[in-house]
Every structure is written in structure tokens, then in C-alpha cells.
Design a protein around this motif. Structure first.
Motif, PDB file in Angstrom:
ATOM      1  N   SER A  27      32.181  26.406  23.624  1.00 32.50           N
ATOM      2  CA  SER A  27      32.234  24.946  23.726  1.00 32.50           C
ATOM      3  C   SER A  27      33.356  24.307  22.933  1.00 32.50           C
ATOM      4  O   SER A  27      33.723  23.157  23.197  1.00 32.50           O
ATOM      5  CB  SER A  27      30.902  24.343  23.264  1.00 32.50           C
ATOM      6  N   GLU A  28      33.911  25.029  21.955  1.00 32.09           N
ATOM      7  CA  GLU A  28      34.964  24.456  21.127  1.00 32.09           C
ATOM      8  C   GLU A  28      36.341  24.830  21.650  1.00 32.09           C
ATOM      9  O   GLU A  28      36.527  25.875  22.283  1.00 32.09           O
ATOM     10  CB  GLU A  28      34.822  24.945  19.675  1.00 32.09           C
ATOM     11  N   GLU A  29      37.303  23.996  21.352  1.00 34.38           N
ATOM     12  CA  GLU A  29      38.691  24.297  21.694  1.00 34.38           C
ATOM     13  C   GLU A  29      39.243  25.313  20.701  1.00 34.38           C
ATOM     14  O   GLU A  29      39.111  25.133  19.482  1.00 34.38           O
ATOM     15  CB  GLU A  29      39.525  23.015  21.646  1.00 34.38           C
ATOM     16  N   LEU A  30      39.839  26.385  21.209  1.00 33.96           N
ATOM     17  CA  LEU A  30      40.494  27.377  20.356  1.00 33.96           C
ATOM     18  C   LEU A  30      41.978  27.033  20.315  1.00 33.96           C
ATOM     19  O   LEU A  30      42.717  27.323  21.256  1.00 33.96           O
ATOM     20  CB  LEU A  30      40.279  28.795  20.892  1.00 33.96           C
ATOM     21  N   PHE A  31      42.416  26.427  19.221  1.00 33.62           N
ATOM     22  CA  PHE A  31      43.776  25.914  19.134  1.00 33.62           C
ATOM     23  C   PHE A  31      44.659  26.936  18.442  1.00 33.62           C
ATOM     24  O   PHE A  31      45.019  26.794  17.263  1.00 33.62           O
ATOM     25  CB  PHE A  31      43.782  24.584  18.387  1.00 33.62           C
ATOM     26  N   GLY A  32      45.000  27.975  19.191  1.00 33.43           N
ATOM     27  CA  GLY A  32      45.815  29.044  18.653  1.00 33.43           C
ATOM     28  C   GLY A  32      45.922  30.178  19.650  1.00 33.43           C
ATOM     29  O   GLY A  32      45.388  30.107  20.769  1.00 33.43           O
ATOM     30  N   PRO A  33      46.576  31.281  19.265  1.00 36.32           N
ATOM     31  CA  PRO A  33      46.912  32.357  20.217  1.00 36.32           C
ATOM     32  C   PRO A  33      45.751  33.295  20.534  1.00 36.32           C
ATOM     33  O   PRO A  33      45.771  34.472  20.194  1.00 36.32           O
ATOM     34  CB  PRO A  33      48.049  33.094  19.493  1.00 36.32           C
ATOM     35  N   VAL A  34      44.742  32.762  21.218  1.00 37.42           N
ATOM     36  CA  VAL A  34      43.587  33.563  21.625  1.00 37.42           C
ATOM     37  C   VAL A  34      43.386  33.404  23.126  1.00 37.42           C
ATOM     38  O   VAL A  34      43.152  32.290  23.613  1.00 37.42           O
ATOM     39  CB  VAL A  34      42.305  33.142  20.884  1.00 37.42           C
ATOM     40  N   ALA A  35      43.500  34.509  23.860  1.00 29.95           N
ATOM     41  CA  ALA A  35      43.260  34.505  25.296  1.00 29.95           C
ATOM     42  C   ALA A  35      41.796  34.860  25.545  1.00 29.95           C
ATOM     43  O   ALA A  35      41.371  35.985  25.266  1.00 29.95           O
ATOM     44  CB  ALA A  35      44.170  35.504  25.995  1.00 29.95           C
ATOM     45  N   VAL A  36      41.025  33.915  26.027  1.00 26.20           N
ATOM     46  CA  VAL A  36      39.603  34.126  26.323  1.00 26.20           C
ATOM     47  C   VAL A  36      39.464  34.336  27.833  1.00 26.20           C
ATOM     48  O   VAL A  36      39.913  33.498  28.620  1.00 26.20           O
ATOM     49  CB  VAL A  36      38.756  32.930  25.875  1.00 26.20           C
ATOM     50  N   VAL A  37      38.850  35.453  28.227  1.00 26.68           N
ATOM     51  CA  VAL A  37      38.749  35.787  29.649  1.00 26.68           C
ATOM     52  C   VAL A  37      37.286  35.944  30.042  1.00 26.68           C
ATOM     53  O   VAL A  37      36.519  36.642  29.360  1.00 26.68           O
ATOM     54  CB  VAL A  37      39.527  37.078  29.980  1.00 26.68           C
ATOM     55  N   TYR A  38      36.901  35.282  31.135  1.00 28.46           N
ATOM     56  CA  TYR A  38      35.547  35.365  31.690  1.00 28.46           C
ATOM     57  C   TYR A  38      35.593  36.071  33.042  1.00 28.46           C
ATOM     58  O   TYR A  38      36.569  35.943  33.787  1.00 28.46           O
ATOM     59  CB  TYR A  38      34.964  33.960  31.906  1.00 28.46           C
ATOM     60  N   SER A  39      34.518  36.754  33.380  1.00 28.52           N
ATOM     61  CA  SER A  39      34.385  37.404  34.682  1.00 28.52           C
ATOM     62  C   SER A  39      33.378  36.647  35.531  1.00 28.52           C
ATOM     63  O   SER A  39      32.301  36.267  35.040  1.00 28.52           O
ATOM     64  CB  SER A  39      33.908  38.851  34.491  1.00 28.52           C
ATOM     65  N   VAL A  40      33.736  36.404  36.802  1.00 30.39           N
ATOM     66  CA  VAL A  40      32.828  35.718  37.723  1.00 30.39           C
ATOM     67  C   VAL A  40      32.805  36.462  39.051  1.00 30.39           C
ATOM     68  O   VAL A  40      33.714  37.238  39.363  1.00 30.39           O
ATOM     69  CB  VAL A  40      33.257  34.255  37.963  1.00 30.39           C
ATOM     70  N   GLY A  41      31.757  36.198  39.840  1.00 31.88           N
ATOM     71  CA  GLY A  41      31.579  36.935  41.082  1.00 31.88           C
ATOM     72  C   GLY A  41      31.801  36.143  42.347  1.00 31.88           C
ATOM     73  O   GLY A  41      31.740  36.702  43.449  1.00 31.88           O
ATOM     74  N   SER A  42      32.036  34.837  42.227  1.00 34.26           N
ATOM     75  CA  SER A  42      32.221  34.014  43.423  1.00 34.26           C
ATOM     76  C   SER A  42      33.007  32.760  43.077  1.00 34.26           C
ATOM     77  O   SER A  42      33.135  32.387  41.902  1.00 34.26           O
ATOM     78  CB  SER A  42      30.866  33.612  44.020  1.00 34.26           C
ATOM     79  N   ASP A  81      32.078  29.737  43.752  1.00 31.70           N
ATOM     80  CA  ASP A  81      31.148  28.742  43.220  1.00 31.70           C
ATOM     81  C   ASP A  81      30.852  28.997  41.752  1.00 31.70           C
ATOM     82  O   ASP A  81      30.753  28.053  40.956  1.00 31.70           O
ATOM     83  CB  ASP A  81      29.841  28.750  44.031  1.00 31.70           C
ATOM     84  N   GLU A  82      30.703  30.260  41.381  1.00 27.54           N
ATOM     85  CA  GLU A  82      30.460  30.581  39.976  1.00 27.54           C
ATOM     86  C   GLU A  82      31.677  30.215  39.127  1.00 27.54           C
ATOM     87  O   GLU A  82      31.541  29.701  38.010  1.00 27.54           O
ATOM     88  CB  GLU A  82      30.133  32.069  39.822  1.00 27.54           C
ATOM     89  N   ALA A  83      32.863  30.460  39.668  1.00 31.75           N
ATOM     90  CA  ALA A  83      34.087  30.101  38.951  1.00 31.75           C
ATOM     91  C   ALA A  83      34.167  28.599  38.728  1.00 31.75           C
ATOM     92  O   ALA A  83      34.510  28.134  37.635  1.00 31.75           O
ATOM     93  CB  ALA A  83      35.308  30.587  39.731  1.00 31.75           C
ATOM     94  N   LEU A  84      33.838  27.827  39.746  1.00 24.34           N
ATOM     95  CA  LEU A  84      33.886  26.374  39.641  1.00 24.34           C
ATOM     96  C   LEU A  84      32.865  25.869  38.638  1.00 24.34           C
ATOM     97  O   LEU A  84      33.167  24.992  37.811  1.00 24.34           O
ATOM     98  CB  LEU A  84      33.636  25.740  41.006  1.00 24.34           C
TER      99      LEU A  84
END
Length: 450
Positions: free
Chosen positions: A352-367, A369-372
Motif C-alpha cells: 500500500s505504500e509508495e516505494l521511493f527508490g530502486p526497488v522493482a516489485v513484481v506481481y504475478s496474475v492469471g488474467s 481482469d485480475e491484472a486490472l
């Protein structure tokens, strides 16, 4: 409440290089008087003549690009090449408004009037206060000041306490370009003095780029004093990757955009949302990039690096996977190794917080609609992007992003002519492009009867 000291602290070493005194109350009053006096004259200068001065401002940003870049490197750790790019972008912004301003501010005829003629005029409103952040110490000023100086407004500028040399360098550019005395005034103001400026009846509005907390305070003060305000606050922009024929190119774009300005850009791709069939390869490519880095620029301050480290460590302690980086230097410098983080869940600060720096956060989704759903599950709404081979598919999802700036098959559409701004807790109002001259303006209806 007193502001922190205005001082230059080199984030690569933690050394305090120079300090500056706060403005006195008498100096604040002088600035207000000067800005108002300049406004009464500047607004009556024909816009074509104002454009000549604004053009000179643009040229000086280009001429002094190396000097400005060096200042930014010392004050907030910006890589020199990016500092030059920032100065050149300022040139483009001032040039754009000098060239297009007369057309953008021209009278707009109201059609269908009977019994007379009516137009909407775009007139200046008065002195404006700008409260600017440290992460783009020149560009943030340019996108606020350029359109308003063209309109005939005048500027009082309160910069971040950590970039006083940048603030003074811009003041010198404005002076050397030939702006009238008082048309642009930099002030090393305290928080209490900012409140005084906003409350002053001679000031017509305030624009702030910064944190949610600062935005809420300034918006409350503006509202209390019945002043217009524009806010550009934080962001946690989604970058959705549905499919691609060139994963290397998409990963390159994702990494470069996330690491730009050492990851300290409001509209960078802080949440990468990737289809599950691409996820492992995508994460692997980002991890390789992180591990291949021998050195990286520092964050803007030791405090910024420590805050980012706390957010990452909170995620790891609750089950997230740190694939690379995430190492905080011993100090007092502000170095933090670029990180790749996956497995973020809602109970982690990083969700929920903004990461203000060099951190690449990656999520996996299956569709799609899930991505949206994931993309819109944030209090922020600055920008976002969607990548797909089928442009129609990407556009369909991008159309439903709850953001102020939606992009298809590019991380961001950027340029002096492209409006910038967000929705939700990312703020309100727009800068740059044709909308940049549409905020602090009296849209006066002018009717002439037959």
C-alpha cells in the motif's frame, strides 16, 4: 513549527557541504510586496513580449546544463547525465510555452450567441506560491513556472530544504533572462512562513508537488483561505505486461524506467504486474540486471535510504522474496543496492505504500481482469501502462485504469506538450501541455451586446 535547516548534504558521503539561513519575516513581506508589484506590471506586458523573456530562460537552462547537473549530483545524488537531461527538458518546457502560449491563452469564442458576441478570455490571477520537491529540482519548477509566467502571473518559490543551491541557480537563470524584479522570487521559507504566504490576500494560489502529508496540509490552508491549489502527490503506478514478442525489450524498459533518478520518480512503474506464463522469466531478467550492477547512485538522503530499507525488510519478514539487492550501506552515506522483490501481500507495507527508490516489485496474475483489479487496488492514481502484442487488448485494459495518465505499449508518454497529473490520492490539477495554462487563470466571460 520550524522547518529543517536549508542545507546541502552530499548523499554519497553524508557530509554537510553548506547551510543557508531561513528567510526572515521581513524578507517574506518584501517578497510578497515585490511579487505583487511585479504582477501589476507583468500582466500588462503583451504576451508576445513575455514570450521573449521566457525564451531566454529556456536558452539559459540549456547553456548551464552541466553546471545544473553538478549541483543536483551534490545535493541529491542525481547521476550527471540525468541532470543534463533534466536541464534540457526544462529548456523544452520553457520553449513550448513561449511558442504555444499565445495560442493557448487566446480568446475562445462562444458559438451560438444571439444579440451579441461572447468570448472566454484567459487572464492571469496574481502572485502564486510554488512548493517544490527535491527529486527533480529544476524540472518541477519549470513545469509550474513556465506557463504561469507566460500567462502574466508571478512566482514565489519555496524549494525543498535539501536543494538550496538548485533553488538559487534557478533564481539566477530567471534574473539573467531579464524577468522583472519580483516576477520570480525564491524564498528559504519555514512552514509557518508558508502558511503566512498562502493566507496573504495578495497571493492567488498555490501549487505543491510532494508527499500526501504535505499535500493535505497545503490543501487545507488553501481551502481555509479560499485559494486555488494544484497538487501532484505520490504514485504507485502499475505496469501491466499481458504478453510480448520481445520479453528482453519489455524487461529492459521496465528496469530502466524503474531505476531512473535512482527510483525516485513519482510516476515510475512501482508495481509491475505480469502474466503468470511470463513471470519467472521476467523476474529472472530483472534479477540479472540487479546483480550485474557494480555501483549505483545514492538515494537523496540517508533518511530516504533507511525508510526504503525498512519497507523492504518488512516485506521480507512477512514472506516476500528478495531476489537481489536490498542492501543498505553502513552510513552515513545514502547508498542502497537496487532490489527485485516478489511475493508482496496486502499485510505488507510495500503493498500500500509508495516505494521511493530502486526497488522493482513484481506481481504475478492469471488474467486480464485480475491484472486490472490489482492495478486499481491502490489509493494512488498518477499513471500506469499496459503492454500487449494486441494493441486493442492493451488499450481495453488501459482505458479502465484509474489514473490521470494511461499508456499503451510504453512506460510513459512524456514531453513538454503532454499533460501531467493524477487522480485519487495522487492529487488534482494538471501541468504541462495545453492544460498547463488552464489552472491559475481567470477564465473570464466577455460579452458585447449588439
Amino acid at each position: 513549527m520550524t522547518s529543517p535547516t536549508y542545507q546541502v548534504t552530499d548523499p554519497s558521503t553524508g557530509d554537510v557541504v553548506e547551510t543557508f539561513d531561513h528567510a526572515t519575516d521581513a524578507e517574506i513581506e518584501s517578497a510578497l510586496t515585490s511579487a505583487h508589484s511585479a504582477y501589476t506590471a507583468w500582466k500588462d506586458v503583451p504576451i508576445a513580449e513575455r514570450a521573449v523573456v521566457v525564451k531566454r530562460v529556456a536558452a539559459l537552462f540549456a547553456e548551464r546544463a552541466d553546471e545544473l547537473a553538478a549541483i543536483a549530483t551534490t545535493e541529491m545524488g542525481k547521476p550527471a547525465s540525468e541532470g543534463v537531461e533534466e536541464a534540457e527538458f526544462c529548456q523544452a518546457i520553457f520553449d513550448y510555452f513561449a511558442d504555444e502560449g499565445p495560442t493557448l491563452a487566446a480568446d475562445q469564442e462562444i458559438k451560438g450567441i444571439t444579440g451579441g458576441r461572447a468570448v472566454v478570455q484567459k487572464l492571469p490571477v496574481g502572485p502564486l506560491l510554488g512548493v517544490m520537491p527535491w527529486n527533480f529540482p529544476f524540472y518541477q519548477i519549470a513545469r509550474f513556472a513556465a506557463p504561469n509566467l507566460m500567462l502574466g502571473n508571478t512566482i514565489i518559490l519555496k524549494h525543498a530544504e535539501s536543494v538550496p543551491r538548485s533553488a538559487l541557480a534557478v533564481q539566477k537563470i530567471m534574473d539573467d533572462a531579464g524577468l522583472p524584479k519580483g516576477a520570480y522570487v525564491n524564498m528559504f521559507a519555514t512552514f509557518d512562513q508558508v502558511e503566512t504566504i498562502i493566507a496573504d490576500p495578495r497571493v492567488a494560489g498555490v501549487s505543491l508537488t510532494g508527499s500526501e502529508r504535505a499535500g493535505a496540509v497545503v490543501a487545507a490552508l488553501a481551502g481555509k483561505n479560499l485559494k486555488k491549489c494544484v497538487l501532484e502527490l505520490g504514485g504507485s503506478d502499475p505496469m501491466v505486461v499481458l504478453d510480448t514478442e520481445d520479453l528482453d525489450a519489455v524487461a529492459d524498459a521496465a528496469w530502466d524506467y524503474r531505476m531512473y533518478n535512482t527510483g525516485q520518480a513519482c510516476n515510475s512503474n512501482k508495481r509491475m504486474i505480469v502474466m503468470d506464463d511470463l513471470f519467472d522469466d521476467f523476474v529472472g531478467k530483472l534479477t540479472d540486471k540487479a546483480l550485474a550492477l557494480d555501483a549505483f547512485s545514492p538515494l537523496s538522503s540517508r533518511k530516504a535510504a533507511e525508510t526504503l530499507h525498512e519497507q523492504v525488510q518488512d516485506a521480507v519478514s512477512k514472506g516476500a522474496t528478495l531476489h537481489a539487492g536490498g542492501v543498505l550501506s553502513d552510513g552515513p552515506d545514502a547508498h542502497y543496492t537496487p532490489a527485485v522483490l516478489t511475493g508482496i501481500t496486502k499485510d505488507m507495507r510495500a503493498y500500500s505504500e509508495e516505494l521511493f527508490g530502486p526497488v522493482a516489485v513484481v506481481y504475478s496474475v492469471g488474467s486480464d481482469d485480475e491484472a486490472l483489479e490489482l492495478a486499481n487496488d491502490t489509493t494512488y492514481g498518477l499513471g500506469g501502462s499496459v503492454f500487449a502484442v494486441d494493441e486493442k487488448r492493451a488499450r481495453s485494459l488501459a482505458e479502465r485504469l484509474e489514473v490521470g495518465m494511461a499508456n499503451v505499449n510504453t512506460t510513459a508518454g512524456e514531453g513538454a506538450e503532454i499533460p501531467f497529473g493524477g487522480v485519487k490520492r495522487s492529487g488534482f490539477g494538471r501541468e504541462l501541455g495545453p492544460l498547463g495554462m488552464d489552472e491559475f487563470v481567470n477564465k473570464r466571460m466577455f460579452y458585447i451586446a449588439d
